[in-house]
Scaffold this motif. Structure first.
Motif, PDB file in Angstrom:
ATOM      1  N   GLN A 146      26.090 -29.580 -31.284  1.00 14.52           N
ATOM      2  CA  GLN A 146      27.102 -29.945 -32.277  1.00 14.52           C
ATOM      3  C   GLN A 146      28.423 -30.335 -31.625  1.00 14.52           C
ATOM      4  O   GLN A 146      29.168 -31.148 -32.180  1.00 14.52           O
ATOM      5  N   ASN A 147      28.686 -29.781 -30.450  1.00 17.21           N
ATOM      6  CA  ASN A 147      29.921 -30.113 -29.738  1.00 17.21           C
ATOM      7  C   ASN A 147      29.761 -31.308 -28.797  1.00 17.21           C
ATOM      8  O   ASN A 147      30.632 -31.579 -27.958  1.00 17.21           O
ATOM      9  N   GLY A 148      28.620 -32.003 -28.898  1.00 15.65           N
ATOM     10  CA  GLY A 148      28.403 -33.215 -28.120  1.00 15.65           C
ATOM     11  C   GLY A 148      27.841 -32.983 -26.732  1.00 15.65           C
ATOM     12  O   GLY A 148      27.634 -33.943 -25.972  1.00 15.65           O
ATOM     13  N   ASP A 149      27.574 -31.734 -26.375  1.00 12.24           N
ATOM     14  CA  ASP A 149      27.037 -31.427 -25.037  1.00 12.24           C
ATOM     15  C   ASP A 149      25.509 -31.353 -25.119  1.00 12.24           C
ATOM     16  O   ASP A 149      24.916 -30.266 -25.082  1.00 12.24           O
ATOM     17  N   ARG A 150      24.871 -32.509 -25.222  1.00 18.24           N
ATOM     18  CA  ARG A 150      23.417 -32.535 -25.397  1.00 18.24           C
ATOM     19  C   ARG A 150      22.690 -32.052 -24.132  1.00 18.24           C
ATOM     20  O   ARG A 150      21.670 -31.370 -24.231  1.00 18.24           O
ATOM     21  N   LEU A 159      25.636 -16.866 -38.948  1.00 20.24           N
ATOM     22  CA  LEU A 159      27.029 -17.205 -38.638  1.00 20.24           C
ATOM     23  C   LEU A 159      27.173 -18.671 -38.229  1.00 20.24           C
ATOM     24  O   LEU A 159      28.138 -19.343 -38.611  1.00 20.24           O
ATOM     25  N   LEU A 160      26.222 -19.173 -37.471  1.00 24.23           N
ATOM     26  CA  LEU A 160      26.252 -20.589 -37.079  1.00 24.23           C
ATOM     27  C   LEU A 160      26.155 -21.476 -38.307  1.00 24.23           C
ATOM     28  O   LEU A 160      26.851 -22.491 -38.423  1.00 24.23           O
ATOM     29  N   THR A 206      22.099 -25.243 -30.303  1.00 24.96           N
ATOM     30  CA  THR A 206      22.653 -25.973 -31.448  1.00 24.96           C
ATOM     31  C   THR A 206      24.168 -26.066 -31.357  1.00 24.96           C
ATOM     32  O   THR A 206      24.760 -27.110 -31.659  1.00 24.96           O
ATOM     33  N   ASP A 207      24.809 -24.980 -30.930  1.00 24.49           N
ATOM     34  CA  ASP A 207      26.265 -25.004 -30.781  1.00 24.49           C
ATOM     35  C   ASP A 207      26.690 -26.073 -29.780  1.00 24.49           C
ATOM     36  O   ASP A 207      27.619 -26.847 -30.039  1.00 24.49           O
ATOM     37  N   GLN A 244      10.004 -25.613 -27.620  1.00 18.46           N
ATOM     38  CA  GLN A 244       9.403 -26.846 -27.083  1.00 18.46           C
ATOM     39  C   GLN A 244       9.711 -28.028 -28.013  1.00 18.46           C
ATOM     40  O   GLN A 244      10.054 -29.120 -27.560  1.00 18.46           O
ATOM     41  N   LEU A 245       9.590 -27.803 -29.322  1.00 18.71           N
ATOM     42  CA  LEU A 245       9.867 -28.875 -30.287  1.00 18.71           C
ATOM     43  C   LEU A 245      11.351 -29.247 -30.295  1.00 18.71           C
ATOM     44  O   LEU A 245      11.699 -30.429 -30.386  1.00 18.71           O
ATOM     45  N   LEU A 246      12.210 -28.246 -30.199  1.00 21.31           N
ATOM     46  CA  LEU A 246      13.650 -28.529 -30.154  1.00 21.31           C
ATOM     47  C   LEU A 246      13.998 -29.309 -28.892  1.00 21.31           C
ATOM     48  O   LEU A 246      14.829 -30.233 -28.913  1.00 21.31           O
TER      49      LEU A 246
END
Length: 804
Positions: free
Chosen positions: A187-191, A151-152, A183-184, A212-214
């Protein structure tokens, strides 16, 4: 690609193995017939070997079971596990498809199959796999997490987050669900929020490698460099036996110029994978960067001494010696390899010797050695390619293509042979075949940077800039950071006036080479195209502080100053440059532009005179000064200036064009034509020379040979949409007696420039010759009116009117 539960892999694998053993044991208990007993025994032994980590033996046993019963699901599950651990995802995909076809109740297989579909961007099939799994167990967290991921991917973030939140509530470290939530937010700028989601999961289970990699990727985007390195170090601590993570860490250390730490990681990879040649060569490369060539050679020799039977290492030493410009030592080692008992090694060595011979200019010996190789092995790919390359040099294209076809029959994925084939076709002007071969080479090489550059340059030669840009972008996605391809992409985007795209690529270049001159030039050109002159000034001023600007960027910088009315700053820059280098020709030209902007004609003239005096062989200052004199009506001064230029540079093309212009202004058209007659022989593709030659010749040389020659040259410019060129072409057709074509071109010229007396005369003459007297009369009378008393063709026009 990750299709297991990341760092839960050990626990998850044990769980799967327990289930696999249980399935096999239950099947064995129920079996009666002897073949079935064999199937169960093979499958159970395979499961035991797989549990112990002995993949080769497990593979054999599962295969033995399937030879008896090709639809034995537990054995297929075992083979899919082996394929997953070997990262052979194509084999894994085929196994999983068979499993769910034979036993649709295998929920884990549906989930894994769905993940593979998702990685392959087949979202429809991935969603179907997730739904199939959920039909079996609507609460299965992995199936729900898969659906959330799909869905994402298709843009339903709200639906994806809702499902993922439900999964995380019961399984807070589920890697796929956590990845969806992170990821959501990203994508919305909330790192920072994305990082928080990952950190919460890793607190529950730090051994989830994919998370860990992400986490490392997000830290990098946040610019938290120290934490990024700490995270890499932590990853290595968690998975000390996993060389892939060490490779990624080492790459990051190299980017940060931490060469000694990077070398430690590559050394550790060598210890983990003693047969990994690339790991050893990476250690050697870093030794070279950290300690120099002597240390690198010593390191490579150490590897050779430890593995005296490893010929690949010896060939690596050959390549190292060649790079270090020691062909003699390389040749000595190759001679040893060529004299060995292993024929394949000997032929490889002889192929390399032939390259050295060609480099030394000993073509005859190289050809003899290539022939010798092909006598032993007539289908030797390397030798066939070398023979083909020599035949291409000798323009024996058909023979080269035959040899390359043989080479490709032997090695269908040999992309360098495809490039040679493309080269042969291009030289034969068989461009469609050439493009097809380049495209195949590009795909076979996995979009390798070198092949991408060769392909894109071919496309540029064919003026297919859009496809050339595509090739480079795709290649850079697979092999980022390749400077030459970034530079080529930047120039293509500038040529296409994609200013933002060019600026983006320039920024990428600067990340790799902070003082890259081309990047600064590209950026300034992009800003110039965007009309952002302040940014042009900022970029090029910073560049000038590193090294003096060359002519083009200097011109851009001065233009930016002029367009922002910052004349004092422009003059100060040029004064400084001329103080450091009084002979800087371009700076004097630019200084003249500053004086022109101030309307200081005296200083403008003085700057150009100084430029002419210091560089009498360069034409630019002559042209500007020549036009300045003509603008002031100083015809004699203009003529004297060009005579000085001709004396200083008698073969200079521009000076001779100016001389012809002087003669035309004096009415000496025959002498001007003589100059253009010489120039057209020397520069037959020059459009301006072609136009001026044809125009003068069509008026002054009316013999049949001259008319035919003028028309021949006119045809080289007849496709150009320029009214002056169309007038010239039309007049050449008129002189040749093709009045319909003449009227066609001359009408187009007059449509664009209605007030030209000469064009009206030409069109009227052509219309009169074609029998349209009314139209001819109108245009000829217009020509007399527009031309006035001094019209050079007044007599010719009046003579035509008198004949009507």
């Amino acid at each position: 690609m990750t299709v297991t539960n990341g760092g839960n892999g050990i626990k998850a694998r044990r769980g799967r193995m327990a289930r696999l053993l249980a399935v096999s044991a239950l099947a064995l208990a129920a079996a009666c017939a002897s073949p079935e007993e064999k199937v169960q025994r093979y499958s159970q032994e395979g499961a035991e070997f797989l549990e112990a980590g002995d993949l080769p033996k497990a593979y054999i046993q599962f295969r033995n079971a399937l030879k008896i019963n090709e639809e034995h699901v537990p054995s297929l599950i075992g083979l899919s596990e082996i394929a997953e651990q070997r990262k052979d995802y194509q084999a894994m995909f085929q196994m999983l498809q068979n499993i769910v076809r034979l036993d649709p109740s295998q929920i884990e297989s549906h989930v894994k199959l769905g993940k593979l579909y998702l990685v392959g961007s087949d979202e429809t099939a991935a969603l179907e796999s997730a739904e199939n799994a959920l039909e079996i167990n609507a609460d299965d967290p992995d199936a729900r997490a898969l659906k959330a991921a799909v869905l994402l991917k298709i843009g339903d973030n709200a639906g994806a987050v809702e499902i993922a939140r439900g999964v995380v509530a019961s399984d807070p470290a589920n890697p796929e669900a956590v990845t969806v939530l992170a990821t959501d937010k990203f994508q919305n700028g909330d790192r920072n929020g994305a990082l928080e989601e990952i950190n919460k999961a890793l607190e529950v289970d730090p051994q989830i490698a994919v998370l860990q990699l992400l986490r490392i990727q997000i830290l990098q985007t946040l610019g938290r460099n120290d934490e990024t390195l700490e995270a890499y170090a932590g990853l290595i601590e968690l998975f000390p036996e996993e060389p892939a993570y060490r490779r990624v860490y080492a790459g990051e250390l190299v980017k940060r110029n931490e060469m000694e730490l990077a070398r430690e990681q590559f050394r550790a990879i060598v210890d983990l994978e003693p047969e990994n040649l690339n790991a050893k060569l990476n250690v050697v490369r870093l030794a070279n960067r950290v300690q120099g060539t002597a240390a690198a050679e010593a390191q490579l020799q150490e590897f050779i001494d430890a593995n005296p039977d490893n010929d690949d290492l010896k060939f690596a030493m050959v390549d190292f010696l060649i790079e270090e410009d020691e062909p003699g030592r390389a040749r000595a080692l190759l001679d040893q390899l060529a004299d060995g008992d292993d024929q394949d090694v000997a032929l490889k060595a002889k192929n390399k010797i032939s390259v050295l011979l060609l480099g030394e200019g000993d073509r005859e010996s190289a050809i003899a050695l290539i022939d010798e190789i092909l006598e032993v092995d007539e289908r030797n790919t390397d030798a066939l390619m070398k023979r083909a390359a020599l035949q291409i040099d000798d323009e024996e294209f058909d023979q080269a293509i035959v040899n390359l076809r043989t080479a490709l029959d032997n090695s269908p994925d040999e992309y360098d042979a495809m490039v040679l084939m493309a080269t042969a076709f291009e030289k034969q002007e068989n461009f469609s075949f050439a493009q097809a071969e380049f495209a195949k080479a590009y795909e076979s090489s996995d979009r390798q940077a070198r092949i991408a550059q060769q392909f894109s340059r071919f496309l540029l030669r064919r003026r297919n800039t859009e496809r050339a840009e595509e090739v480079l972008v795709d290649s850079l996605a697979a092999h980022p950071g390749h400077l030459e391809n970034l530079r080529l992409l930047a120039t293509i985007r500038l040529a296409r006036q994609d200013w933002r795209g060019a600026e983006e690529v320039a920024g990428m270049i600067e990340q790799i080479e902070t003082q890259d001159e081309l990047a600064a030039n590209v950026k300034s050109a992009a800003y110039f195209g965007l009309g952002d002159y302040d940014s042009v000034i900022e970029t090029l001023t910073a560049r000038d502080e590193v090294a003096p600007l060359e002519s083009r960027p200097l011109s851009s910088l001065v233009t930016a100053y002029l367009r922002t009315d910052r004349l004092d700053e422009a003059q100060a820059l040029l004064d400084r440059m001329l103080g450091a280098d009084p002979d800087n020709y371009q700076a004097r030209i630019m200084m003249a532009r500053v004086h022109a902007a101030r309307e200081d004609r005296e200083s403008y003239e003085a700057s150009l005179e100084e430029a002419v005096s210091r560089s009498p062989e360069q034409p630019e200052a002559y042209e500007l000064l020549y036009r300045h004199y003509l603008g002031q009506g100083r015809v004699d001064d203009a003529a004297a200036l060009i005579d000085r230029g001709i004396e200083a540079a008698p073969d200079n093309y521009a000076m001779r064009v100016f001389k012809a212009d002087v003669l035309l202004n004096r009415g000496e058209r025959q002498d001007a034509l003589a100059i253009y007659s010489d120039l057209i022989e020397e520069r037959p593709q020059d459009r301006i020379i072609a136009n001026n030659f044809v125009s003068l010749s069509s008026d002054l040389r009316l013999d049949q040979d001259s008319i035919a020659r003028a028309l021949e040259i006119a045809k080289t410019i007849e496709d150009l949409e320029n009214p002056f060129y169309r007038d010239t072409v039309g007049w050449a057709y008129y002189r040749a007696g093709d009045y319909d074509r003449a009227v066609e071109y001359l009408s187009l010229a007059v449509e664009e420039i209605e007030e030209s007396a000469e064009m009206r005369y030409h069109l009227g003459a052509a219309q009169f010759a074609s029998g349209d007297e009314d139209a001819a009369r109108t245009n000829l009378e217009q020509a007399l009116r527009l031309g006035g008393a001094d019209f050079i063709f007044r007599n010719e026009v009046q003579a035509l009117l008198d004949r009507m």
